[in-house]
Scaffold this active site. Structure first.
Site, PDB file in Angstrom:
ATOM      1  N   HIS A  44      -9.452   1.100  -2.294  1.00 13.30           N
ATOM      2  CA  HIS A  44     -10.683   1.338  -1.660  1.00 13.30           C
ATOM      3  C   HIS A  44     -12.460   1.134  -2.636  1.00 13.30           C
ATOM      4  O   HIS A  44     -13.455   0.623  -2.308  1.00 13.30           O
ATOM      5  CB  HIS A  44     -10.691   1.778  -0.295  1.00 13.30           C
ATOM      6  CG  HIS A  44      -9.653   0.395   0.548  1.00 13.30           C
ATOM      7  ND1 HIS A  44     -10.744  -1.136   0.903  1.00 13.30           N
ATOM      8  CD2 HIS A  44      -8.839   0.807   1.186  1.00 13.30           C
ATOM      9  CE1 HIS A  44      -9.347  -1.508   2.096  1.00 13.30           C
ATOM     10  NE2 HIS A  44      -8.333  -0.800   1.920  1.00 13.30           N
TER      11      HIS A  44
ATOM     12  N   CYS B  77      -3.050  -2.758   6.539  1.00 15.60           N
ATOM     13  CA  CYS B  77      -4.583  -1.961   6.177  1.00 15.60           C
ATOM     14  C   CYS B  77      -5.791  -2.546   7.174  1.00 15.60           C
ATOM     15  O   CYS B  77      -5.330  -3.295   7.927  1.00 15.60           O
ATOM     16  CB  CYS B  77      -5.508  -2.544   5.006  1.00 15.60           C
ATOM     17  SG  CYS B  77      -6.833  -2.511   4.897  1.00 15.60           S
TER      18      CYS B  77
ATOM     19  N   HIS C 256      -3.255   3.386  -2.581  1.00 13.28           N
ATOM     20  CA  HIS C 256      -4.158   2.188  -0.966  1.00 13.28           C
ATOM     21  C   HIS C 256      -5.509   2.513  -1.552  1.00 13.28           C
ATOM     22  O   HIS C 256      -6.536   1.692  -1.032  1.00 13.28           O
ATOM     23  CB  HIS C 256      -3.194   2.330   0.003  1.00 13.28           C
ATOM     24  CG  HIS C 256      -3.275   1.637   0.762  1.00 13.28           C
ATOM     25  ND1 HIS C 256      -2.924   0.389   1.445  1.00 13.28           N
ATOM     26  CD2 HIS C 256      -5.294   1.498   1.582  1.00 13.28           C
ATOM     27  CE1 HIS C 256      -3.274  -0.685   1.933  1.00 13.28           C
ATOM     28  NE2 HIS C 256      -5.066   0.174   2.430  1.00 13.28           N
ATOM     29  N   GLU C 257      -5.888   4.175  -0.841  1.00 14.61           N
ATOM     30  CA  GLU C 257      -6.856   4.460   0.016  1.00 14.61           C
ATOM     31  C   GLU C 257      -7.970   4.279  -1.231  1.00 14.61           C
ATOM     32  O   GLU C 257      -9.419   3.830  -1.260  1.00 14.61           O
ATOM     33  CB  GLU C 257      -7.079   5.676   0.463  1.00 14.61           C
ATOM     34  CG  GLU C 257      -6.730   5.540   2.169  1.00 14.61           C
ATOM     35  CD  GLU C 257      -6.650   4.136   2.453  1.00 14.61           C
ATOM     36  OE1 GLU C 257      -7.841   4.182   2.951  1.00 14.61           O
ATOM     37  OE2 GLU C 257      -6.211   3.886   3.096  1.00 14.61           O
TER      38      GLU C 257
END
Length: 199
Positions: free
Chosen positions: A183, A136, A179-180
């Protein structure tokens, strides 16, 4: 009669404006975006203020937000930043913007283009999770193993049509989306990692 027509026309315009969402960019967001030249600073968890921001939940964009010069500049900046950093994805919070927006490299498409997705959400997961390596931009110097789905559905607002859009994503691109979008909910991959190691 003309006065009545003018009044009626004004009433119709006022009613239509009342239902049209307004742009909601804050002054801070506008300044941050327009003061950025060609790249944006990437927030990192080693910095206490950055870390607090990265743990906040992001908010949606209105259609007026998306149909604005601010959004268009932000999209270009996010794309330039993730490419410059040799990443495969980046989310709004990572560049100081607490909005549901990500830029993702689509390895499942011809030419493997980077694309921007406002108001992104994952709406379905299929199959079993599989472990894979992740890093990351906001966690420099570390790598980890995270179990993710390889077959998902995403929903987002199309920047071209401003309509809700859905599609199926498979393979490594599906991992990047997970993953994004994490966030956007204040979750960092190290929260989900089975193993972590220094690079």
């Amino acid at each position: 009669m003309n006065k009545f027509i003018s009044f009626a026309a004004c009433a119709i315009v006022a009613a239509s404006c009342a239902h049209k969402p307004a742009a909601t960019w804050s002054e801070y967001e506008s300044v941050l975006i327009f003061d950025s030249d060609s790249l944006m600073k990437v927030l990192v968890i080693d910095d206490p203020a950055d870390s607090l921001f990265l743990r906040d939940k992001s908010i949606d964009l209105t259609t007026a937000d998306i149909d604005s010069d601010i959004y268009r500049k932000l999209s270009k900046l996010m794309l330039a930043t993730v490419v410059h950093e040799d990443g495969v994805g980046i989310a709004g919070p990572q560049v100081g913007i607490g909005r549901r927006i990500v830029a993702v490299q689509r390895f499942d498409k011809e030419g493997e283009p980077f694309e921007v997705y406002p108001n992104i959400r994952i709406t379905a997961f299929r199959g079993d999770k599989e472990p894979g390596g992740e890093g990351c931009l906001s966690v420099p110097g570390w790598r980890g193993t995270v179990s993710r789905y390889r077959d998902i559905d995403i929903a987002y607002t199309s920047p071209l049509t401003l309509h809700d859009t859905t599609e199926t994503v498979q393979g490594f691109s599906a991992v990047i989306f997970q993953h994004e979008t994490d966030h956007l909910d204040g979750v960092i991959y190290i929260d989900r990692a089975d193993t972590l190691m220094r690079r």
